[in-house]
Design a protein around this motif. Structure first.
Motif, short mmCIF file in Angstrom:
data_model
loop_
_atom_site.label_atom_id
_atom_site.label_comp_id
_atom_site.label_asym_id
_atom_site.label_seq_id
_atom_site.Cartn_x
_atom_site.Cartn_y
_atom_site.Cartn_z
N ASN A 58 0.83 -1.21 0.00
CA ASN A 58 0.00 0.00 0.00
C ASN A 58 0.87 1.26 0.00
OD1 ASN A 58 -1.49 2.14 2.10
ND2 ASN A 58 -2.73 1.43 0.38
N ASN A 101 1.16 3.74 -3.22
CA ASN A 101 0.70 5.13 -3.11
C ASN A 101 1.79 6.10 -3.57
OD1 ASN A 101 -1.79 4.50 -2.19
ND2 ASN A 101 -1.45 5.13 -0.05
N LYS A 134 1.74 5.97 -7.14
CA LYS A 134 0.45 6.41 -7.66
C LYS A 134 0.31 7.94 -7.64
CE LYS A 134 -3.24 4.97 -5.29
NZ LYS A 134 -4.37 4.11 -4.89
N TYR A 135 0.77 8.55 -6.54
CA TYR A 135 0.53 9.99 -6.40
C TYR A 135 1.73 10.85 -6.83
CZ TYR A 135 -3.69 8.50 -4.07
OH TYR A 135 -4.88 7.91 -3.82
N ASP A 179 8.13 10.56 -1.25
CA ASP A 179 7.71 10.67 -2.66
C ASP A 179 7.71 12.12 -3.11
OD1 ASP A 179 5.25 11.93 -1.98
OD2 ASP A 179 4.38 9.97 -1.51
N ILE A 189 0.72 16.34 1.77
CA ILE A 189 -0.54 16.24 2.55
C ILE A 189 -0.71 17.51 3.38
CG2 ILE A 189 -1.86 14.82 4.22
CD1 ILE A 189 -0.94 13.06 1.96
N ALA A 198 -11.16 7.90 3.01
CA ALA A 198 -10.72 9.30 2.89
C ALA A 198 -9.96 9.45 1.58
CB ALA A 198 -9.82 9.65 4.07
N LEU A 217 -8.29 12.63 -0.72
CA LEU A 217 -8.06 14.08 -0.75
C LEU A 217 -8.24 14.61 -2.17
CD1 LEU A 217 -4.82 14.36 1.45
CD2 LEU A 217 -7.21 14.43 2.17
N SER A 274 -5.00 15.07 -3.94
CA SER A 274 -4.20 13.92 -4.35
C SER A 274 -4.94 13.16 -5.45
CB SER A 274 -3.96 12.98 -3.17
OG SER A 274 -3.33 13.67 -2.12
N SER A 303 -8.50 4.30 -6.93
CA SER A 303 -8.31 4.86 -5.58
C SER A 303 -9.62 4.72 -4.84
CB SER A 303 -7.92 6.34 -5.71
OG SER A 303 -8.38 7.07 -4.60
N ASN A 304 -9.57 4.08 -3.69
CA ASN A 304 -10.83 3.90 -2.94
C ASN A 304 -10.71 4.33 -1.48
OD1 ASN A 304 -9.46 1.66 -1.80
ND2 ASN A 304 -10.04 0.49 -3.64
N GLY A 305 -9.57 4.86 -1.11
CA GLY A 305 -9.43 5.42 0.25
C GLY A 305 -9.44 4.39 1.36
N GLY A 357 -6.77 1.77 1.60
CA GLY A 357 -5.45 1.19 1.85
C GLY A 357 -4.79 1.66 3.14
N LEU A 358 -4.71 2.99 3.35
CA LEU A 358 -3.99 3.51 4.51
C LEU A 358 -4.67 3.14 5.83
CD1 LEU A 358 -2.70 7.05 3.45
CD2 LEU A 358 -1.36 4.98 3.87
#
Ligand code: ADP
Length: 624
Positions: free
Chosen positions: A518, A522, A525-526, A550, A555, A568, A570, A573, A581-583, A585-586
């Motif tokens: 994850n 990320n 991904k970002y 990264d 953030i 969540a 953002l 992001s 992206s489904n918010g 993973g974190l």
């Protein structure tokens, strides 16, 4: 001459009809009624005897009859001068009246308490009792009682020597009685007002008043007030040294008092006249009267008069050289005084108890109201919780909608690709459609797994199975199998900047991979294309720390915690190559890290400055 209270004028409350029909109780009620009239006539020994008949069966009586007994006992004992008993039973009566919800009886009992306390020189306690009684009287609109209480307050102030205040109280009582057409009560307060004048030394004015009152007493055939006005006139004459006038007035008074069986007043009048005679040097006459006062006081049990009589007689005998007699009376009066002091002490203790009880009742009411406040605070909290629960429900449906949407797209894709595969049939393109369909299905499955994971972790249902694990080896494996390829496709570089000297920890291998996947995904991904993603491992006390820096959007300070909450995402992001992206993973990663006794957090200098994620895992499993 006594300043007079009005306790006895109120009627005890009537009993209930059902009790009246039981003969036994009816006869007790009758006995109590007779005791009451006897007390009012100051035939105290007889009243006392009747009350003593009832006393042994008191416990078996219904509560309202018991309360009436207490009220009568208090009136009788009070008139007999036994203030300890009077106060005690008045208090019992007050309590019962309150319990039975009988405000009138409670009022009367409080008034009796006030009278006792006033005689016991406990003015503040007496005031409190009278004020409580006044409160009830006002609530009940009992105008006569209000006036009576003001009369009693006047008597209290007279006793305390605060004559202006006494006058104000009597005047109020007087106008209330007059307005209510209660002539006899109004005359009584006028007598009391004249006593105030007498005490102030305004003898002329007092005499005029008493004379007028005597006339009214005659006219109205009102023996008590008539006696009191004659008494006032006799006192004035004696004060002025007109002993003959005083004598004939006192003689008249004695005759009337004994005709109307006003025994206690008779004892007091004998005593007073005896005292005046002693002061005037008429020792013989004085002794006769004092002896008579003494016998009467003795039979009535009025200690205060007994002491006064003995003391006066001791003085007279001493003056006449009769030392033995003097000693006899002196020792008797001292003995009585001692007893009275003890009784007074007891009374004071009782009185204090009353005040404490009142305070306790007062405070328990306050505590109750505090509790009510707490209750309403709790209710408010419950309401807020309810709102929160509503909000949570709303979120849940949002999430469901979102999940349904996120799942529908890839499933739609799969179906479309499979349709194409069918159309293409044997054509070579078919293979690529099928493999894309497989990819879509795989990502849908991973979304589903994340959803299930998130739900399980939220409910604390996930167990980890830790085992010794070379963390760096796992990290490198994920990089080589999964991440490096993704980065390469986006033209990104991945650089290892720091390596910990040891990296074997206790962890669940699958969960550990999940966390690392994850975080690294990320970062890729970002971050934009051409970005360099740096990472490193180091030891910090008992922890192995992995950091991943990264070049993504960074953030915002106020979102650093929120990104670890489920769903969540953002707005700042945005996945740079359209990745899913489904918010979730974190939030899953943090839960899993914590389940291993570690921690996960992010640092960022804000938007545009990239982010650094820090994963800390303990060397030995330590779930603090
Ligand atoms: P997902 O990435 O699938 O949306 P995550 O739970 O992994 O879900 O991340 C939650 C959110 O946190 C992301 O949607 C994104 O808005 C933000 N985020 C996560 N990692 C980064 C990162 N490295 N840089 C910037 N934002 C990030």
């Amino acid at each position: 001459m006594p300043e007079t209270n009005e306790a006895s004028s109120a009627n005890p409350p009537p009993g209930s009809a059902s009790e009246e029909t039981i003969p036994d109780l009816a006869s007790i009620r009758e006995t109590l009624e007779s005791a009451k009239s006897l007390s009012l006539d100051l035939r105290l020994s007889e009243a006392d005897a009747l009350l003593q008949e009832v006393s042994p069966i008191l416990d078996s009586l219904p509560e309202d009859l018991r309360m009436e007994f207490f009220i009568n006992r208090s009136i009788c004992s009070g008139r007999m001068g036994n203030m300890a008993q009077s106060l005690k039973v008045a208090r019992d009566a007050t309590r019962l009246a309150e319990k039975l919800g009988k405000p009138r009886s409670r009022l009367l009992a409080l008034k009796l308490q006030g009278n006792c306390l006033s005689s016991l020189s406990e003015p503040s306690l007496a005031l409190r009792a009278y004020q409580d009684a006044l409160g009830i009287a006002k609530q009940e609109n009992a105008e006569r009682e209000i006036a009576a209480l003001y009369n009693n307050l006047g008597a209290l102030h007279t006793r305390l020597g605060d004559l202006p205040e006494a006058r104000a109280c009597y005047e109020l009582a007087h106008s209330l009685h007059e307005a209510g057409g209660r002539i006899s009560d109004a005359i009584r307060t006028r007598v009391n007002l004249a006593i105030v004048l007498f005490r102030e030394g305004q003898l002329e004015e007092a005499r005029a008043r008493f004379e007028a009152l005597r006339g009214e007493g005659h006219a109205l055939d009102d023996p008590e007030n008539l006696c009191l006005s004659i008494w006032g006139l006799a006192d004035i004459a004696a004060e002025e040294g007109r002993m003959d006038t005083a004598e004939s007035l006192f003689e008249d008074l004695f005759a009337r008092l004994s005709r109307h069986h006003l025994q206690a007043w008779l004892a007091e009048a004998h005593l007073e006249w005896g005292e005046y005679l002693a002061r005037a040097g008429q020792d013989k006459k004085a002794l006769v009267l004092l002896e008579s006062a003494r016998t009467r006081a003795d039979s009535l049990g009025i200690r205060e008069f007994l002491i006064r009589a003995h003391r006066e007689m001791a003085g007279l005998h001493e003056k006449n050289g009769l030392h033995e007699e003097a000693f006899h009376h002196l020792s008797l009066s001292t003995k009585l005084e001692k007893e009275t002091a003890t009784a007074l002490g007891d009374n004071r203790i009782q009185a204090l108890r009353i005040i404490h009880e009142t305070d306790r009742a007062h405070y328990s009411a306050e505590i109750q109201s505090l509790r009510n406040k707490e209750l309403s605070a709790a209710l408010e909290e419950a309401r807020q919780q309810h709102e929160l629960a509503d909000e949570a429900n709303r979120l849940k449906s949002e999430i469901l909608k979102m999940a349904a949407h996120d799942l529908r797209n890839p499933i739609g894709g799969i179906i479309g690709l499979l349709d194409l595969a069918i159309l293409a049939q044997s054509k070579s393109e078919g293979t690529s459609y099928v493999s894309r369909a497989r990819d879509e299905a795989a990502s849908t499955l991973s979304l589903l797994e994340r959803l299930l994971d998130a739900a399980a972790l939220e409910e604390g249902r996930v167990a980890t199975h830790p085992e010794p694990l070379d963390f760096i080896a796992v990290l490198e494996k994920i990089l080589s199998e999964n991440i490096l390829e993704k980065a390469r496709r986006k033209g990104q570089f991945i650089s290892c900047d720091e390596v910990a000297s040891s990296s074997v920890i206790e962890a669940d291998p699958a969960r550990c991979r999940q966390i690392l996947d994850n975080l690294l995904s990320n970062a890729v991904k970002y971050s934009p294309t051409q970005a360099t993603i740096r990472y490193g491992t180091r030891l910090e006390n008992r922890f192995l720390v992995l950091w991943i820096r990264d070049e993504g959007p960074g953030i915002p300070e106020d979102q650093k915690d929120r990104i670890f909450k489920p769903f969540a995402r953002l707005p700042s992001s945005v996945p740079t190559a359209g990745e899913a992206s489904n918010g979730l993973g974190l939030s899953i990663a943090r839960h899993l890290t914590e389940a291993h006794g570690g921690s996960l957090h992010v640092e960022s200098d804000g938007l545009g400055h990239g982010s650094t994620f820090f994963l800390k895992l303990p060397f030995s499993q330590d779930k603090r």
